[in-house]
Motif scaffolding. Structure first.
Motif, PDB file in Angstrom:
ATOM      1  N   SER A 211       0.456  -1.528   0.023  1.00 46.57           N
ATOM      2  CA  SER A 211      -0.217  -0.118  -0.233  1.00 46.57           C
ATOM      3  C   SER A 211       0.565   1.263  -0.545  1.00 46.57           C
ATOM      4  O   SER A 211       0.167   2.126  -1.053  1.00 46.57           O
ATOM      5  CB  SER A 211      -0.563   0.377   1.145  1.00 46.57           C
ATOM      6  OG  SER A 211      -2.114  -1.537   1.338  1.00 46.57           O
ATOM      7  N   ARG A 221      -4.020   7.697  -2.632  1.00 46.46           N
ATOM      8  CA  ARG A 221      -4.244   7.442  -1.726  1.00 46.46           C
ATOM      9  C   ARG A 221      -4.403   5.573  -2.179  1.00 46.46           C
ATOM     10  O   ARG A 221      -5.293   5.744  -3.253  1.00 46.46           O
ATOM     11  CB  ARG A 221      -5.238   7.419  -0.975  1.00 46.46           C
ATOM     12  CG  ARG A 221      -6.032   6.815   0.207  1.00 46.46           C
ATOM     13  CD  ARG A 221      -6.308   7.566   1.166  1.00 46.46           C
ATOM     14  NE  ARG A 221      -8.131   7.971   0.756  1.00 46.46           N
ATOM     15  CZ  ARG A 221      -8.506   9.531   0.223  1.00 46.46           C
ATOM     16  NH1 ARG A 221      -7.811   9.973   0.000  1.00 46.46           N
ATOM     17  NH2 ARG A 221      -9.613   9.373  -0.684  1.00 46.46           N
ATOM     18  N   ILE A 223      -5.942   2.462  -0.775  1.00 45.68           N
ATOM     19  CA  ILE A 223      -6.677   1.229   0.505  1.00 45.68           C
ATOM     20  C   ILE A 223      -6.992   0.013   0.149  1.00 45.68           C
ATOM     21  O   ILE A 223      -7.563  -0.113  -1.400  1.00 45.68           O
ATOM     22  CB  ILE A 223      -8.261   2.229   0.194  1.00 45.68           C
ATOM     23  CG1 ILE A 223      -8.312   2.964   0.822  1.00 45.68           C
ATOM     24  CG2 ILE A 223      -9.317   1.385   1.343  1.00 45.68           C
ATOM     25  CD1 ILE A 223      -8.129   3.879   1.908  1.00 45.68           C
ATOM     26  N   GLU A 225      -8.190  -3.413   1.827  1.00 44.49           N
ATOM     27  CA  GLU A 225      -9.174  -3.738   2.411  1.00 44.49           C
ATOM     28  C   GLU A 225      -8.540  -5.296   3.351  1.00 44.49           C
ATOM     29  O   GLU A 225      -9.122  -6.018   4.363  1.00 44.49           O
ATOM     30  CB  GLU A 225     -10.776  -3.714   2.273  1.00 44.49           C
ATOM     31  CG  GLU A 225     -10.560  -2.059   2.234  1.00 44.49           C
ATOM     32  CD  GLU A 225     -12.565  -2.463   1.076  1.00 44.49           C
ATOM     33  OE1 GLU A 225     -12.828  -3.281   1.827  1.00 44.49           O
ATOM     34  OE2 GLU A 225     -13.001  -1.619   1.018  1.00 44.49           O
ATOM     35  N   TRP A 249      -4.601   1.044   5.049  1.00 47.59           N
ATOM     36  CA  TRP A 249      -4.671   1.957   4.427  1.00 47.59           C
ATOM     37  C   TRP A 249      -3.845   3.503   4.174  1.00 47.59           C
ATOM     38  O   TRP A 249      -3.291   3.656   5.197  1.00 47.59           O
ATOM     39  CB  TRP A 249      -6.050   2.667   4.799  1.00 47.59           C
ATOM     40  CG  TRP A 249      -6.834   1.829   5.393  1.00 47.59           C
ATOM     41  CD1 TRP A 249      -7.824   0.445   4.602  1.00 47.59           C
ATOM     42  CD2 TRP A 249      -8.085   2.231   6.341  1.00 47.59           C
ATOM     43  NE1 TRP A 249      -8.027   0.427   5.138  1.00 47.59           N
ATOM     44  CE2 TRP A 249      -8.371   0.883   6.528  1.00 47.59           C
ATOM     45  CE3 TRP A 249      -8.224   3.184   7.116  1.00 47.59           C
ATOM     46  CZ2 TRP A 249      -9.591   1.070   7.390  1.00 47.59           C
ATOM     47  CZ3 TRP A 249      -9.205   2.974   8.080  1.00 47.59           C
ATOM     48  CH2 TRP A 249      -9.748   2.186   7.914  1.00 47.59           C
ATOM     49  N   SER A 250      -3.088   3.622   3.458  1.00 42.47           N
ATOM     50  CA  SER A 250      -2.013   4.589   2.419  1.00 42.47           C
ATOM     51  C   SER A 250      -2.026   5.844   1.909  1.00 42.47           C
ATOM     52  O   SER A 250      -2.360   6.066   1.197  1.00 42.47           O
ATOM     53  CB  SER A 250      -0.598   3.697   2.365  1.00 42.47           C
ATOM     54  OG  SER A 250       0.513   4.680   2.380  1.00 42.47           O
ATOM     55  N   GLN A 251      -2.284   6.815   2.945  1.00 45.00           N
ATOM     56  CA  GLN A 251      -2.099   8.375   2.244  1.00 45.00           C
ATOM     57  C   GLN A 251      -0.780   8.640   1.672  1.00 45.00           C
ATOM     58  O   GLN A 251      -0.040   9.484   2.744  1.00 45.00           O
ATOM     59  CB  GLN A 251      -2.995   8.991   2.758  1.00 45.00           C
ATOM     60  CG  GLN A 251      -3.106  10.575   2.469  1.00 45.00           C
ATOM     61  CD  GLN A 251      -4.241  10.274   1.231  1.00 45.00           C
ATOM     62  OE1 GLN A 251      -5.675   9.824   1.290  1.00 45.00           O
ATOM     63  NE2 GLN A 251      -4.369  11.821   0.907  1.00 45.00           N
ATOM     64  N   PRO A 274     -12.666   1.265   4.882  1.00 47.29           N
ATOM     65  CA  PRO A 274     -12.119   2.214   6.279  1.00 47.29           C
ATOM     66  C   PRO A 274     -13.843   3.162   6.199  1.00 47.29           C
ATOM     67  O   PRO A 274     -14.805   3.502   5.024  1.00 47.29           O
ATOM     68  CB  PRO A 274     -10.910   3.499   5.852  1.00 47.29           C
ATOM     69  CG  PRO A 274     -11.673   2.616   3.883  1.00 47.29           C
ATOM     70  CD  PRO A 274     -11.910   1.473   4.083  1.00 47.29           C
ATOM     71  N   ILE A 279     -11.260   8.197   7.045  1.00 46.93           N
ATOM     72  CA  ILE A 279     -10.878   8.752   5.337  1.00 46.93           C
ATOM     73  C   ILE A 279     -10.724  10.036   5.457  1.00 46.93           C
ATOM     74  O   ILE A 279      -9.424  10.437   5.256  1.00 46.93           O
ATOM     75  CB  ILE A 279     -11.441   8.443   3.796  1.00 46.93           C
ATOM     76  CG1 ILE A 279     -11.965   7.219   3.362  1.00 46.93           C
ATOM     77  CG2 ILE A 279     -11.360   9.498   2.842  1.00 46.93           C
ATOM     78  CD1 ILE A 279     -10.568   6.569   3.045  1.00 46.93           C
TER      79      ILE A 279
END
Length: 484
Positions: A211, A221, A223, A225, A249-251, A274, A279
């Motif tokens: 991710s 971003r 995501i 899951e 989840w990576s931003q 998420p 988010i």
């Protein structure tokens, strides 16, 4: 007017029930004894039962006694007050096990004669709102850290731990890219296993690199899951399984110039999707990390400019004074000697006169490089000004003769290195390159010191005097200071 009345008359009980079923809030009706008379679909989810199985029963049939007592006390409070009663209460939905914080309004109901007949309850989910309120408080506290002298690693860990407190079950990480923006070089992830963190550092980012690697590469971003069944995680499936990771989840952490600085990520132990508030939190946390990284790096740049020479990158006089003070304090602590070498370049001015200051700058940069190659990491090399340099040699032992020998050896190593020819590549206005060889040496003054005698200014002055004695004696030599 007649048509409107006729339309309203058609709004039957079944229409009203359809409207209640469509509401996103929980709606229920009890009699004065707490027996359920009606409820909507959202309320059915909380008890995990249909309306027909709820009607005619009480809270004690569906939840524990403590919670049922709490519900009943709020019912009585509303009935005794004769008006709406508002409170907040955590409830667990039996249908799927999730929890919500409800803002519950309970209103007493009366018949046409004014007699109390029961309580109408409406429960509005405020879980996300409360979570976001807590996040804003956390965000303000983090910005206060930024305003102080707190180091970047401490601030980043505060961000990670703060989000974990807001999101029970979450494990967070911040990964920063190296200067080339190709690999993860720094990381803060206190809740993730150490072996996992070690494996991630040094990984080259790219499409399909988990991710975080993908988010850093694309600037978007990512995501995931279900880590076990996602193609981005196929190369790291074993590692993720060993670490017990189910979702990630990576931003991307973006700079003000829209460059990727790193990633902020939230992990969960199981497959996990998420929510809207998740988010929001991951986006805002990445922005908060960006502010922290850019501000602290700017502070470091400003500090470097304030304490380092712009041409050579060496410590300047201000930082030299601080390092000398530290060396004297170490001498006092450990009962040892240190030395200061003061050097002035011989035959430097003719280079400037013949080829200009650009040539002189190149030679000074090469001198700085050679000096750094001659000393240990614990020692200090500083540019004093012009073509003058200073070296502070720390921890030379307690014996005066031994310290003198060590300082002499380093000074001789420096003298020999600086006397080697300098081959400089000069570029003209027409972009043509000219190679110039220049011969230069150094006159070096040395002084041993400890904490007991003289100030920092005195020590520099003594070494300076010794350096001039070396120049007077023929240059390209070493002279130790002898007290008069």
């Amino acid at each position: 007017m007649g048509k409107s009345v006729h339309s309203l008359a058609k709004f039957t009980e079944s229409s009203l029930r359809a409207l209640l079923q469509a509401l996103p809030d929980l709606v229920w009706l009890k009699d004065v004894d707490g027996v359920y008379l009606a409820c909507n679909h959202r309320f059915e989810q909380m008890f995990g039962a249909s309306e027909k199985d709820i009607v005619g029963r009480t809270d004690y049939d569906f939840v524990g006694k403590e919670q049922a007592d709490f519900f009943r006390a709020n019912d009585r409070n509303a009935m005794e007050r004769g008006g709406p009663s508002v409170n907040e209460e955590w409830v667990t939905f039996a249908a799927d096990g999730h929890r919500e914080l409800l803002e519950t309004t309970k209103t007493p109901l009366f018949d046409d004669h004014g007699s109390l007949i029961g309580v109408l309850g409406i429960g509005h989910d405020i879980t996300q709102r409360k979570q976001l309120e807590k996040y804003e408080k956390f965000r303000s506290a983090t910005l206060e850290l930024l305003a102080g002298n707190t180091s970047l690693p401490v601030i980043l860990e505060a961000i990670v731990r703060g989000v974990e407190e807001l999101s029970p079950g979450a494990m967070c990480s911040i990964l920063l890219l190296d200067d080339e923006r190709r690999r993860f070089s720094e990381g803060v992830a206190p809740s993730l296993p150490a072996f996992y963190n070690e494996a991630i550092l040094g990984i080259e980012i790219g499409m399909g690199v988990g991710s975080c690697g993908t988010a850093a590469f694309t600037g978007q971003r990512v995501i995931v899951e279900d880590i076990a069944n996602h193609p981005y995680w196929t190369p790291y499936a074993t590692l993720a399984a060993q670490a017990g990771l189910g979702a990630c989840w990576s931003q991307p952490i973006m700079s003000a110039a829209s460059e990727v600085l790193g990633t902020f990520a939230i992990y969960h132990r199981t497959r996990f999707a998420p929510s809207e508030s998740d988010i929001y939190i991951i986006e805002q946390s990445a922005r908060l990390a960006s502010i922290a990284v850019e501000r602290k790096r700017m502070e470091m740049r400003v500090q470097h400019v304030a304490f380092h020479d712009a041409l050579t990158g060496l410590p300047n006089r201000i930082l030299l004074h601080d390092r000398l003070e530290q060396a004297r304090a170490a001498c006092k602590r450990h009962g040892r000697l240190a030395a200061l070498l003061f050097m002035d370049l011989d035959n430097f001015k003719p280079l400037n006169d013949a080829y200009g200051h650009d040539a002189g700058d190149l030679l000074l940069q090469e001198v700085a490089h050679r000096l750094c190659q001659c000393v240990r990491e614990v020692d200090t090399v500083a540019r004093f000004g012009g073509d003058e340099f200073v070296v502070v040699l720390s921890d030379l032992g307690a014996d005066h003769a031994q310290a003198t020998a060590l300082a002499s050896a380093v000074a001789e190593k420096i003298r020999a290195s600086l006397s080697q020819p300098y081959v400089l590549q000069l570029h003209g206005s027409d972009r043509t390159a000219t190679s110039v060889e220049h011969h230069c040496s150094a006159s070096i003054g040395a002084v041993l010191f400890n904490h007991a005698k003289g100030s920092e200014t005195d020590i520099v002055k003594w070494a300076d005097l010794a350096m001039y004695q070396a120049k007077s004696a023929g240059r390209n030599r070493i002279q130790f200071y002898s007290p008069p």
